[in-house]
Write an enzyme that holds these catalytic residues in place. Structure first.
Site, PDB file in Angstrom:
ATOM      1  N   LEU A 122       1.454  -1.304  -0.335  1.00 33.84           N
ATOM      2  CA  LEU A 122      -0.106  -0.101   0.168  1.00 33.84           C
ATOM      3  C   LEU A 122       1.004   1.366   0.204  1.00 33.84           C
ATOM      4  CD1 LEU A 122      -2.569  -0.823   2.837  1.00 33.84           C
ATOM      5  CD2 LEU A 122      -2.835  -0.721  -0.166  1.00 33.84           C
ATOM      6  N   GLY A 123       2.418   0.906   0.280  1.00 32.51           N
ATOM      7  CA  GLY A 123       2.774   2.042   0.656  1.00 32.51           C
ATOM      8  C   GLY A 123       4.355   2.214   1.625  1.00 32.51           C
TER       9      GLY A 123
ATOM     10  N   ASP B 265       2.691  13.715  16.154  1.00 33.45           N
ATOM     11  CA  ASP B 265       2.871  13.536  14.467  1.00 33.45           C
ATOM     12  C   ASP B 265       1.802  13.888  14.120  1.00 33.45           C
ATOM     13  OD1 ASP B 265       3.972  14.547  12.005  1.00 33.45           O
ATOM     14  OD2 ASP B 265       4.825  11.673  12.052  1.00 33.45           O
TER      15      ASP B 265
ATOM     16  N   GLY C 193       7.038   3.787   4.353  1.00 32.61           N
ATOM     17  CA  GLY C 193       6.890   5.151   5.198  1.00 32.61           C
ATOM     18  C   GLY C 193       8.313   5.270   5.997  1.00 32.61           C
ATOM     19  N   GLN C 194       8.685   5.839   6.684  1.00 32.82           N
ATOM     20  CA  GLN C 194      10.132   6.243   7.370  1.00 32.82           C
ATOM     21  C   GLN C 194      10.990   4.574   7.891  1.00 32.82           C
ATOM     22  OE1 GLN C 194       9.630   8.795  10.303  1.00 32.82           O
ATOM     23  NE2 GLN C 194      11.839   8.442  11.159  1.00 32.82           N
ATOM     24  N   PHE C 195       9.902   3.732   8.284  1.00 36.20           N
ATOM     25  CA  PHE C 195      10.529   2.110   8.627  1.00 36.20           C
ATOM     26  C   PHE C 195      10.314   1.196   8.381  1.00 36.20           C
ATOM     27  CE2 PHE C 195       9.688   4.765  12.263  1.00 36.20           C
ATOM     28  CZ  PHE C 195      10.683   5.062  13.177  1.00 36.20           C
ATOM     29  N   GLY C 196       8.976   1.109   7.034  1.00 36.11           N
ATOM     30  CA  GLY C 196       9.694  -0.055   6.483  1.00 36.11           C
ATOM     31  C   GLY C 196       8.482   0.346   5.257  1.00 36.11           C
ATOM     32  N   ASP C 197       7.813  -0.931   5.127  1.00 40.67           N
ATOM     33  CA  ASP C 197       6.833  -0.781   3.427  1.00 40.67           C
ATOM     34  C   ASP C 197       5.088  -1.251   4.916  1.00 40.67           C
ATOM     35  OD1 ASP C 197       8.427  -0.189   1.551  1.00 40.67           O
ATOM     36  OD2 ASP C 197       8.213  -2.417   1.146  1.00 40.67           O
ATOM     37  N   VAL C 198       4.423  -0.568   4.087  1.00 40.23           N
ATOM     38  CA  VAL C 198       2.719  -1.563   4.720  1.00 40.23           C
ATOM     39  C   VAL C 198       2.399  -1.952   3.769  1.00 40.23           C
ATOM     40  CG1 VAL C 198       0.499  -0.043   5.498  1.00 40.23           C
ATOM     41  CG2 VAL C 198       2.698   0.875   5.923  1.00 40.23           C
TER      42      VAL C 198
HETATM   43  P1  ATP Z   1       6.616   6.854   8.750  1.00 37.60           P
HETATM   44  O1  ATP Z   1       4.970   6.824  10.007  1.00 37.60           O
HETATM   45  O2  ATP Z   1       6.995   5.658   8.953  1.00 37.60           O
HETATM   46  O3  ATP Z   1       6.704   7.818   9.158  1.00 37.60           O
HETATM   47  P2  ATP Z   1       4.589   7.207   7.466  1.00 37.60           P
HETATM   48  O4  ATP Z   1       2.878   7.995   8.377  1.00 37.60           O
HETATM   49  O5  ATP Z   1       4.874   8.063   5.909  1.00 37.60           O
HETATM   50  O6  ATP Z   1       5.996   6.724   7.599  1.00 37.60           O
HETATM   51  P3  ATP Z   1       3.783   4.914   6.687  1.00 37.60           P
HETATM   52  O7  ATP Z   1       2.105   4.973   8.336  1.00 37.60           O
HETATM   53  O8  ATP Z   1       4.717   3.872   6.751  1.00 37.60           O
HETATM   54  O9  ATP Z   1       3.280   6.273   6.547  1.00 37.60           O
HETATM   55  O10 ATP Z   1       2.217   4.329   5.967  1.00 37.60           O
HETATM   56  C1  ATP Z   1       2.939   4.882   4.884  1.00 37.60           C
HETATM   57  C2  ATP Z   1       1.333   4.146   3.734  1.00 37.60           C
HETATM   58  O11 ATP Z   1       0.503   2.981   3.820  1.00 37.60           O
HETATM   59  C3  ATP Z   1       0.355   5.876   4.205  1.00 37.60           C
HETATM   60  O12 ATP Z   1       0.307   6.722   3.364  1.00 37.60           O
HETATM   61  C4  ATP Z   1      -1.457   4.815   3.271  1.00 37.60           C
HETATM   62  O13 ATP Z   1      -1.444   5.232   1.985  1.00 37.60           O
HETATM   63  C5  ATP Z   1      -0.879   2.998   4.290  1.00 37.60           C
HETATM   64  N1  ATP Z   1      -1.123   3.209   5.089  1.00 37.60           N
HETATM   65  C6  ATP Z   1      -0.793   2.870   6.445  1.00 37.60           C
HETATM   66  N2  ATP Z   1      -1.023   2.878   7.426  1.00 37.60           N
HETATM   67  C7  ATP Z   1      -2.617   1.774   6.294  1.00 37.60           C
HETATM   68  C8  ATP Z   1      -3.377   1.014   7.090  1.00 37.60           C
HETATM   69  N3  ATP Z   1      -3.843   0.666   8.648  1.00 37.60           N
HETATM   70  N4  ATP Z   1      -4.706   1.387   6.085  1.00 37.60           N
HETATM   71  C9  ATP Z   1      -4.808   1.526   4.869  1.00 37.60           C
HETATM   72  N5  ATP Z   1      -3.253   2.290   4.246  1.00 37.60           N
HETATM   73  C10 ATP Z   1      -2.656   2.045   4.699  1.00 37.60           C
END
Ligand code: ATP
Length: 585
Positions: free
Chosen positions: A325-326, A439, A328-333
């Protein structure tokens, strides 16, 4: 005593004295006997006039309507001999009719045929002793469908009657259905049959703004209605009705005798009776009550299953990753599936990205935070790397992406405000729990169906330590998103719930501008300097002044002068609902 009722009362008293329920009668005052007699005589006359009387059944056992106050027991015992051959359920039916007759208003003679399209009028089936016993066992009714997630769960369908055989904890109960099948169900999917909660139109304590959202959704229509607890008066209720393109609200009060009314001239012993009456005739309302509001959101069960409420380490083998799905800083979602049938989101942590002890401490804090507007943490897989964090999946991804998409750009102001209200609710809960987010931004809010939004990534939240005077000192060298960060947090690492309030004000600008980056054209360093000197974001185009006023309050230089999240929630819930002179709340 009025003449026609006298013989009935005397008859009952005699029967009562003969009966084994003698002691019961000492609690009945004569006034009640007279009233009951009046109702029964009127009922008899009504039956003669009408032929056979049907009673409105809301698709469930009517026994629930009996016990909302003490009268039904009394009524059962006071049904005259001539009628005592009817079954208890038929008696219920007669009681409903009696009351309809008793409370008839001048306009009730013109009872509209619309009642047939409202709630199906059903003659209750008499029940035999056998199934009566059976019936007594099934004291619960399903409010929503639930599909079994594990082999030991029970699939239930709305209106199923259930026997609760074991209460493991407050969240999961073992239930048996009428076919004898038994298994676990989420306890928030059922209600006691004899309760107001089991009525399809009773929406408990939902707020006016939520009532409006639900009634205005496509699945509901003109005349859809619900009853909810009054926001301001404990014993009162509110009736919300969809009136074409708007929602009207009416206060339901109780008089000195505990009878419910909207207009003082027409009172009812129970709320179901009130609903029955206004289903047949609008009697002064904008429209008669046609269909109970369809729930557009089902409650989330607590955790993935009955055995994952307290235990939350799960096997990696139970999770299948479907699509990324995407990241972030720590890895993939990832979008994933748990136990082959529950959709979940899985955050995979890059090896070494977090100290496992810190992670587990953080995760155990997150697990305890349960609110409809916070992403629920379901489980973790920490045995092997990469660590999996399994959470609720939100179909429409991050709020930031959603706002910038073509769908998001079509959101009306009311929908944007509704999202802002939900975020304030989630944050008010964190505030109450003494947590800070650190945040808060549109990128960390996720969007589900029907514009539901939930706050994610409170992984950085820390319980506010008493000894730190309500402040959390950020670690040396931590990077913050400057444009969302309050000056005292950015400059002096002082994070409090009030610095979250600042970020919330910035988030409001993201909402209103459909995801534009705040302070366009300014660098982080410029923002930091200018904001410290008193500069604030100007009122965005199309932003209502009252909303901009809220933003400015969130950006007050002194943290203690910023509003609390509970105040923000209250103001958004109450200032942004449709103007409605008919509602006195
Ligand atoms: P970080 O928290 O690591 O600094 P971030 O907030 O940009 O980075 P993540 O929380 O890792 O990123 O999520 C990355 C992407 O994954 C989000 O922008 C979103 O599109 C998708 N995502 C994250 N969590 C969910 C979820 N529970 N349901 C659906 N999509 C999600």
């Amino acid at each position: 005593m009025a003449e026609p009722y006298k013989p009935y009362v005397q008859q009952w008293l005699q029967n009562g004295l003969k009966s084994r329920r003698n002691d019961f009668f000492q609690f009945i005052n004569t006034q009640l006997l007279v009233e009951q007699a009046q109702r029964n005589v009127r009922y008899k006359i009504e039956q003669q006039n009408r032929g056979m009387g049907n009673c409105i059944n809301f698709g469930r056992s009517n026994s629930s309507k009996m016990q909302q106050n003490q009268v039904p027991d009394l009524a059962l015992n006071l049904i005259p001999r001539q009628q005592s051959i009817v079954s208890p359920s038929s008696i219920q039916c007669t009681i409903n009719n009696q009351n309809n007759t008793t409370i008839g208003t001048p306009s009730s003679s013109g009872v509209s045929s619309a009642s047939s399209s409202t709630t199906s009028a059903t003659v209750l089936k008499p029940i035999t002793d056998n199934n009566n016993n059976n019936n007594n066992r099934f004291q619960y009714v399903a409010l929503f469908d639930y599909d079994a997630r594990t082999n030991d769960d029970l699939t239930i369908r709305k209106s199923d009657l259930l026997e609760i055989t074991y209460r493991k904890n407050t969240a999961w109960w073992k239930a048996k259905n009428e076919n004898g099948q038994e298994g676990w169900i989420p306890s928030n999917y059922v209600a006691k049959r004899d309760s107001l909660e089991s009525e399809p139109w009773y929406f408990k304590s939902i707020r006016r703004i939520d009532a409006e959202k639900q009634l205005m959704s496509d699945v509901n229509e003109h005349g859809s209605f619900l009853i909810r607890d009054s926001e301001t008066k404990k014993m009162d209720f509110s009736l919300s009705i969809r009136d074409n393109d708007s929602v009207k609200h009416y206060r339901i009060r109780q008089n000195e005798d505990g009878r419910f009314y909207i207009a003082r001239r027409t009172t009812f012993i129970t709320l179901p009776e009130l609903v029955t009456h206004y289903s047949k005739t609008s009697d002064g309302l904008c429209v008669n009550l046609r269909r109970p509001c369809v729930h557009i959101v089902k409650p989330e069960p607590d955790g993935l299953s009955h055995n994952l409420v307290d235990k939350w380490e799960i096997s990696r083998r139970d999770i299948k990753l479907i699509r990324r799905l995407g990241h972030g800083q720590f890895g993939d979602v990832w979008e994933g599936v748990w136990s082959d049938n529950v959709s979940v989101a899985v955050k995979t942590l890059k090896p070494g990205s977090m100290n496992p002890t810190d992670f587990l401490t953080e995760a155990s804090i997150m697990k305890k935070l349960r609110h409809a507007n916070l992403i629920q943490l379901y489980a973790v897989c920490t045995i092997e790397e990469p660590i999996y964090i399994v959470t609720e999946l939100m179909k429409n991804g991050s709020l930031l992406d959603y706002l910038q998409s073509s769908r998001g750009r079509q959101l009306k102001m009311s929908a944007l405000i509704y999202m802002a209200t939900q975020i304030a609710r989630g944050m008010a809960y964190l505030e109450q729990q003494n947590y800070i987010h650190r945040d808060l931004a549109a990128r960390n809010v996720l969007v589900g169906e029907n514009n539901t939004v939930k706050i994610a990534d409170f992984g950085l939240a820390r319980i506010i330590k008493e000894y730190a005077g309500g402040m959390y000192e950020a670690k040396e060298g931590t990077k913050f998103p400057i444009k969302w960060t309050a000056p005292e947090a950015a400059l002096y690492n002082r994070f409090t719930i009030k610095s979250d309030v600042w970020s919330y004000g910035i988030l409001l600008t993201e909402l209103i501008t459909f995801g534009r980056t705040p302070y366009p054209g300014m660098t982080n360093a410029e923002v930091l300097r200018q904001v410290d000197q008193g500069y604030r974001l100007p009122q965005p185009p199309n932003c209502p002044l009252s909303l901009y006023t809220i933003m400015r309050e969130c950006w007050h230089a002194q943290p203690e002068n910023r509003p609390s999240f509970s105040t923000l929630q209250y103001r958004l819930e109450n200032e942004y609902t449709g103007e409605n002179p008919e509602f006195s709340n």
